[in-house]
Design an enzyme around this catalytic site. Structure first.
Site, mmCIF file in Angstrom:
data_model
loop_
_atom_site.group_PDB
_atom_site.id
_atom_site.type_symbol
_atom_site.label_atom_id
_atom_site.label_comp_id
_atom_site.label_asym_id
_atom_site.label_seq_id
_atom_site.Cartn_x
_atom_site.Cartn_y
_atom_site.Cartn_z
ATOM 1 N N TRP A 1 0.836 -1.196 0.000
ATOM 2 C CA TRP A 1 0.000 0.000 0.000
ATOM 3 C C TRP A 1 0.873 1.249 0.000
ATOM 4 C CZ3 TRP A 1 -0.702 -4.320 2.975
ATOM 5 C CH2 TRP A 1 -1.887 -5.030 2.738
ATOM 6 N N HIS B 1 -7.307 1.367 2.873
ATOM 7 C CA HIS B 1 -8.344 0.386 2.550
ATOM 8 C C HIS B 1 -9.435 0.517 3.605
ATOM 9 C CE1 HIS B 1 -5.309 -2.579 4.694
ATOM 10 N NE2 HIS B 1 -5.547 -1.524 5.415
ATOM 11 N N ARG C 1 -4.654 6.309 -1.889
ATOM 12 C CA ARG C 1 -3.361 5.693 -2.199
ATOM 13 C C ARG C 1 -2.451 6.745 -2.846
ATOM 14 N NH1 ARG C 1 -4.478 -0.092 -3.032
ATOM 15 N NH2 ARG C 1 -5.982 -0.476 -1.369
ATOM 16 N N GLN D 1 -13.993 1.794 -1.764
ATOM 17 C CA GLN D 1 -14.012 0.341 -1.591
ATOM 18 C C GLN D 1 -15.239 -0.030 -0.790
ATOM 19 O OE1 GLN D 1 -10.419 -0.836 0.430
ATOM 20 N NE2 GLN D 1 -9.358 -1.244 -1.486
ATOM 21 N N VAL E 1 -5.676 -12.079 6.100
ATOM 22 C CA VAL E 1 -6.516 -13.252 5.877
ATOM 23 C C VAL E 1 -5.633 -14.463 5.622
ATOM 24 C CG1 VAL E 1 -8.554 -12.053 4.958
ATOM 25 C CG2 VAL E 1 -6.701 -12.688 3.407
ATOM 26 N N ALA F 1 -13.662 -12.171 5.122
ATOM 27 C CA ALA F 1 -13.644 -10.741 4.827
ATOM 28 C C ALA F 1 -13.385 -10.570 3.345
ATOM 29 C CB ALA F 1 -12.554 -10.040 5.628
#
Lengths: 649, 259
Positions: free
Chosen positions: B59, B76, B102, B116, B159, B227
Site C-alpha cells: 500500500w 483500505h 493511495r 471500496q 486473511v 472478509a
C-alpha cells in the site's frame, strides 16, 4: 520474477516438461498469477507474480520448479553439480571467520578457490542469464548471479588478494556493524556513507561491502583475479530492509533477504557456486567450508485436523485424504493418537506457521474450483443506519429538484490537516470545506450549459471534510446562472431545495450556511450534526434500479448550437416538429430540446403556436465547421417551410 | 430556456454504493462506517501488517503531519472491521463502503482517492464456502444475471487462506464473445469488458487471520470469519463502460448527466 523455461526444463526436469502455456495455467490456478509468456531467442520466459508470502522460496528457478512438481504431481530431477575438492587446500588456513556479538547475521560461510582464470562465461550460462534479463560480465560473477537465480540464495565472490592481511593468510573476516561515517564504494561506483545500523563484511582494515545488499568495488572479482573467496550468508530481513531504504539501494540480493530466507539455503548454494566456478573458470576448490551458524533452525511442526478443514473451508475431508495431499506437498506428517495430524514443515517454507497456513496449502493444491458454495445460516436482522438512509433521501430530493451530484477531490491546496509527502503542489491539505469543490464544479460546467440543455447549473456533493481534530460529513449545494437573471431567483430556488430536505431532516435548513455572489448561490451543511438530530430510521427505502445507460465518450471538440423557430397551426404539438427536423439534422446532433413556446393570434385572425427548436451539433473526432452544420440546417429549414401551414421565423 | 422538465442526476458511484448497501442488507449484512483519517494501528498493525515488514509495500500510504502522530489516510476499508469487532462481539455481519486513499500516480485506471466496499462475517460457523455462496447471491442481484464466482490463490496479511476472486463477465455472460450488432455477417467479436476471457477480476478476500481475531478479543478456535474488499470505482467503470476513472471526480456533468 522472470523464469526461463529452458532453465527449468534442463536443470530440474531432465529435459521433459509440459509446454509453457500448460505450466502457466497450472501456476495461475494453484499458485501465482503469470503476467506474461514471451518467446525470447529460443527460450520462453514466464513472468510470474510471486506472492509476497512466497518470495522467500519462489524467487528462484528451484523454487518454481519444486512448486510446479507439487502442483502437477511430477518429480523434480535436480542434480546440482559438486566440485572436485583439493585435499591440500584448506579455507581455514587462509581465512578466519567470525560474526561480532549482537550482529543480526544468522549464518556466515566462506570457501576459497585458487587458480581461477577469469574470462567469458560459457554460452549455456550466458543464455540463461540473458533470458531473464541479466547482463553477463565474467565467468565468476555470472556464476554468482546464476546461483542466486537458481537457488534463491544471494551469494558473493571476493578477490582474496584484495582482502587485507598476509598474502597466504590467515586473513580475518568479520561480519560486524559499520562504524559511524564508514565509507564503502559499491560495485556500482557510488560512495555510501554508513552508520552503526548497517551490517558489513569486513577484513582487518576496512568494510569490504554492504552486507546482503551490495559488493564493494575494491574487493570484487576482476580480470586479474586468481584467488576467489566465496561467500554466502543469511541476514535479518528487517535490518536489510531498513538499510536498503536508508541508502536508497534496492538490489536483487536485498529484495530476497528482505523476505526472510531460511539459513538452510546457504550450504547448497555454496556447493553449487564452487562447482560451477570450477567448471567455468577452473581452479582448486578448498575441501572445507567455514560455516558460522550460531543457532541452527529447528524443525517447525503444525497441527491440522479434519475439523480445521471443515471449520475454515466448509469442506469435508477425511484424515487420510488430508494426509495424501500433505504427502504430495512433500510435508512429512504423522497421525496423533487422539486424532489430527502433526505436520513437519520443510525449512524452506517459513510461510507455513499456523494451522490456517496448512489449510490454505491443502485447498490450493486441490484447487479452489473444488470449493463448494454453502448458504449462510440466517443471522440477525440488520438495522438501518442513518448515514446511508438520509444520504439517499437527500440525494433523491435534490435530484428531483433538478440538481446533479458531483464528487470532488479531498486533497487540495488549503486546509487544516497537512500531508507529510504531498503528491502535487496543489494537493497538500485535506479539504476543510465542501464549497471550493462546489464552486469549481459550477464554473466548470458553465460552457456545457447549452450542450446539456441546462438553464442553470445545479450541483451538490456529500462527502467528508477535515477540521483540525474532527471529520465532518458535509453537504454542499450550488446554483449558477448561465444567463442574465435576478439573483433573488437563485436564492429562492435554493430555499425551496433546503425546504425539501428539511421535511425529513428537521434541523437541516437552520444548520445551513448560505453564501451569495453575483450569479451564484451556495450552501453548506454539517450533516454529521444534522443526522444526530434526525429520527432513527426503521427501514431503508426500496431498492431503485440502476441506470442502464452506457457511457458515451465525452467529445473534446467544441459544439455548435443552432436554433430554428417555426409558427405552426394552433394545437400542433412539438413532437410533430421534431419528426420533421431530426431525420434531416443528421447523426451529428448530440442533443436537442425545445427552448421556446408561445401562442399568437396572427393579423388575419388565425391562431398559431410558435416553437423554438434547439439543436446541438458535435463530432467525436473533429471540430465541426459552420459549413457542415449549415448544409444540414438548410435541409431542415426547407423541410419545415414546406409543411402546410408552417412558417419558419 | 429548456422548456422540457429537467431532473438532476445522481452520480454513478452513489447509485452503485446504494445498490450494494441494499443488496447486502437483504442478505443480512448491516452498514458500518469508520473515519477516513486512521491510525497506523487500525490501518496496519491490527490487520497483521507490522511496520518494517515488506507487506507494507503493498500500500502506498499518505502519512499526515506531524509524522510522529502515525496518522494516515486509510489505504483500505479494512480498519472498519477492527473497529467494529472491538465494539461488537460475534456474530457479526457488516459491510462498510468508504473512501480510501493511495499515494499513486494518477492515470486512466488509477486515482489517489477511490471507493471500496468491505465485507465481514464472523461467527461460530462461518466458512470460505459461505463466502462463495454470498458472492454468487450478491452478483446475481447486482448484475441482474446469474453469475459464477471463481477463487484463485492470493495473499493478504490479514486473511489466511487469501484469495483473488473473479466473477463471470456480465457483458458476455462468461462466454468471452459478444455478437456484433448490425454486423451483416453475423460474426461474433471478443468481449471488450473481459478481453475475451469470460472472467472479470473483482476483489480480494479470505478467512480472517487468527491474529486479527485475537487482536480484537475473539477466540479463533471458536469463531471464524471471512472478509472481502471490492473496488467500487472499477465496478462502476466496468458496468457503465466508463474508460477513465478521473472522470468520476471531475465534477463534469457531461459524465454525471448521462446516468
Amino acid at each position: 520474477m522472470k523464469i526461463s523455461y529452458n532453465w527449468l526444463r534442463e536443470r530440474f526436469f531432465d529435459g521433459d516438461l509440459d509446454p509453457a502455456p500448460h505450466l502457466a495455467a497450472l501456476i495461475t490456478r494453484n499458485a501465482f498469477e503469470v503476467e506474461s509468456i514471451d518467446e525470447n531467442e529460443g527460450d520462453t520466459v514466464l513472468d510470474i507474480k510471486v506472492l509476497p508470502n512466497r518470495a522467500h522460496d519462489c524467487m528462484s528457478h528451484e523454487g518454481i520448479a519444486r512448486e510446479l512438481a507439487v502442483l502437477s504431481g511430477d518429480s523434480v530431477s535436480y542434480k546440482p553439480e559438486r566440485a572436485n575438492v583439493s585435499k591440500k587446500l584448506k579455507t581455514a588456513d587462509h581465512v578466519h571467520l567470525s560474526i561480532s556479538d549482537g550482529v543480526k547475521c544468522y549464518r556466515a560461510s566462506k570457501r576459497l578457490v585458487t587458480g581461477v582464470k577469469i574470462g567469458e562465461s560459457p554460452q549455456w550460462l550466458k543464455s540463461y542469464l540473458q533470458a531473464v534479463g541479466q547482463k553477463p560480465i565474467n565467468n565468476v560473477v555470472d556464476v554468482a548471479n546464476f546461483v542466486m537465480l537458481e537457488t534463491g540464495q544471494p551469494v558473493h565472490t571476493f578477490d582474496y588478494d584484495k582482502i587485507a592481511g598476509p598474502s597466504d593468510g590467515p586473513k580475518q573476516i568479520t561480519i560486524r556493524n559499520a562504524r559511524a561515517g564508514e565509507i564503502v564504494v559499491g560495485l556500482d561506483g557510488k560512495t555510501y556513507t554508513l552508520d552503526e545500523s548497517v551490517m558489513v563484511i569486513a577484513d582487518e582494515a576496512r568494510a569490504l561491502d554492504i552486507a546482503g545488499i551490495k559488493g564493494g568495488a575494491d574487493s570484487g572479482v576482476g580480470p586479474e583475479t586468481t584467488r576467489v573467496l566465496l561467500s554466502a550468508c543469511n541476514f535479518d530481513a528487517v535490518m536489510i530492509r531498513q538499510t536498503a531504504k536508508k541508502l536508497g539501494l534496492r538490489t536483487d540480493a536485498s529484495a530476497r533477504f528482505e523476505q526472510e530466507i531460511t539459513p538452510e539455503f546457504v550450504m547448497p548454494a555454496m556447493e553449487l557456486l564452487a562447482a560451477i566456478i570450477q567448471e567455468t573458470a577452473g581452479g582448486d576448490v578448498a575441501a572445507d567450508i567455514l560455516d558460522v551458524y550460531p543457532e541452527p533452525v529447528q524443525p517447525h511442526t503444525v497441527g491440522v485436523s479434519q475439523g480445521d478443514i471443515e471449520r475454515v473451508l466448509g469442506v469435508s475431508m477425511s484424515e487420510k485424504e488430508i494426509g495424501a495431499v500433505l504427502t504430495r506437498m512433500n510435508f512429512p506428517w504423522h497421525e496423533e493418537k487422539g486424532g489430527g495430524l502433526t505436520v513437519t514443515v520443510p525449512p524452506s517454507r517459513i510461510d507455513v506457521r499456523i494451522t490456517e497456513d496448512v489449510v490454505e496449502e491443502v485447498e490450493r493444491l486441490l484447487g479452489y474450483d473444488t470449493l463448494p458454495s454453502t448458504p449462510l445460516s440466517p443471522g440477525p436482522q440488520p438495522v438501518p443506519h442513518k448515514t446511508p438512509f438520509y444520504t439517499e433521501k437527500i440525494r433523491h430530493a435534490l435530484v428531483d429538484a433538478g440538481f446533479s451530484e458531483v464528487y470532488t477531490y479531498a486533497l487540495t491546496n488549503k486546509g487544516d490537516v497537512e500531508l507529510a509527502h504531498p503528491p502535487a503542489s496543489d494537493k497538500v491539505f485535506l479539504r476543510s470545506c465542501v464549497l471550493p469543490g462546489i464552486n469549481a464544479a459550477l464554473a466548470l460546467n458553465i460552457p456545457s450549459a447549452d450542450l446539456l440543455g441546462l438553464d442553470r447549473i445545479r450541483v451538490f456533493e456529500m462527502g467528508t471534510i477535515f477540521k483540525k481534530d474532527e471529520e465532518i460529513y458535509a453537504l454542499g449545494i450550488g446554483i449558477q446562472s448561465v444567463r442574465k437573471e435576478k439573483d433573488a431567483i437563485l436564492a429562492q430556488e435554493l430555499d425551496r431545495a433546503l425546504d425539501a430536505l428539511t421535511v425529513f431532516c428537521p434541523t437541516l435548513k437552520t444548520s445551513a450556511e448560505i453564501f451569495t455572489e453575483k450569479g451564484r448561490v451556495t450552501a453548506r451543511v454539517n450533516l454529521s450534526k444534522v443526522f444526530t438530530e434526525s429520527p432513527t430510521p426503521r427501514v431503508y427505502e426500496s431498492f431503485t434500479p440502476f441506470s442502464s445507460a452506457q457511457y458515451q465518450k465525452i467529445s473534446p471538440y467544441p459544439y455548435i448550437v443552432r436554433d430554428v423557430a417555426v409558427f405552426m397551426p394552433e394545437g400542433t404539438t412539438a413532437d410533430v416538429g421534431w419528426d420533421v427536423i431530426l431525420p434531416l439534422a443528421g447523426d451529428l446532433v448530440v442533443h436537442h430540446y425545445l427552448f421556446d413556446r408561445f401562442e399568437k393570434t396572427m393579423p388575419d385572425g388565425t391562431k398559431k403556436v410558435s416553437y423554438g427548436f434547439r439543436l446541438i451539433f458535435q463530432a467525436a473526432d473533429r471540430t465541426l465547421t459552420d459549413a457542415e452544420v449549415a448544409s444540414h440546417m438548410e435541409k431542415v429549414t426547407a423541410a419545415l417551410q414546406a409543411q402546410e401551414g408552417w412558417e419558419v421565423r | 430556456m429548456n422548456l422540457e422538465p429537467t431532473h438532476g442526476h445522481s452520480h454513478p458511484l452513489s447509485q452503485t454504493i446504494a445498490a450494494c448497501i441494499k443488496i447486502f442488507n437483504d442478505l443480512g449484512f448491516e452498514y458500518a462506517e469508520g473515519p477516513e483519517i486512521e491510525t497506523e494501528r487500525y490501518n496496519f498493525d491490527a490487520l497483521n501488517i507490522p511496520g518494517h515488514h515488506p507487506a507494507r509495500d503493498m500500500w502506498d500510504t499518505f502519512w499526515l503531519k506531524p509524522e510522529q502522530s502515525r496518522k494516515l489516510l486509510r489505504t483500505h476499508t479494512s480498519p472498519v472491521q477492527v473497529r467494529y469487532m472491538e465494539a461488537h462481539k460475534p456474530p457479526v455481519r457488516i459491510i462498510a463502503p468508504g473512501k480510501v486513499f493511495r499515494h499513486e500516480a494518477t492515470d486512466a485506471t488509477h486515482e489517489m482517492q477511490f471507493y471500496q466496499l468491505e465485507g465481514l462475517a464472523v461467527g461460530p460457523d462461518i466458512t470460505l464456502s459461505n463466502l462463495k455462496w454470498l458472492l454468487e447471491q450478491f452478483f446475481e442481484k447486482f448484475f441482474g444475471t446469474a453469475s459464477a464466482v471463481r477463487f484463485r490463490p492470493s495473499y493478504f496479511p490479514f486473511v489466511e487462506p487469501g484469495v483473488e476472486i473473479d466473477v463471470s463477465c456480465f457483458a458476455c455472460k462468461g462466454k468471452g464473445m459478444v455478437s456484433a450488432e448490425g454486423n451483416t455477417s453475423g460474426g461474433a467479436r471478443q468481449c471488450s469488458v473481459c478481453k475475451g476471457t469470460g472472467w472479470i477480476e473483482i476483489m480480494g478476500a479470505g478467512m480472517v487471520h487468527p491474529r486479527v481475531l485475537e487482536e480484537v478479543g475473539v477466540d479463533p478456535r471458536t469463531n471464524s470469519g471471512f472478509a472481502f474488499g471490492v473496488g467500487i470505482d472499477r465496478l462502476v467503470m466496468l458496468k457503465y463502460g466508463i474508460d477513465d476513472v478521473r472522470l468520476l471526480y471531475s465534477g463534469d456533468l457531461r459524465l454525471v448527466n448521462q446516468f
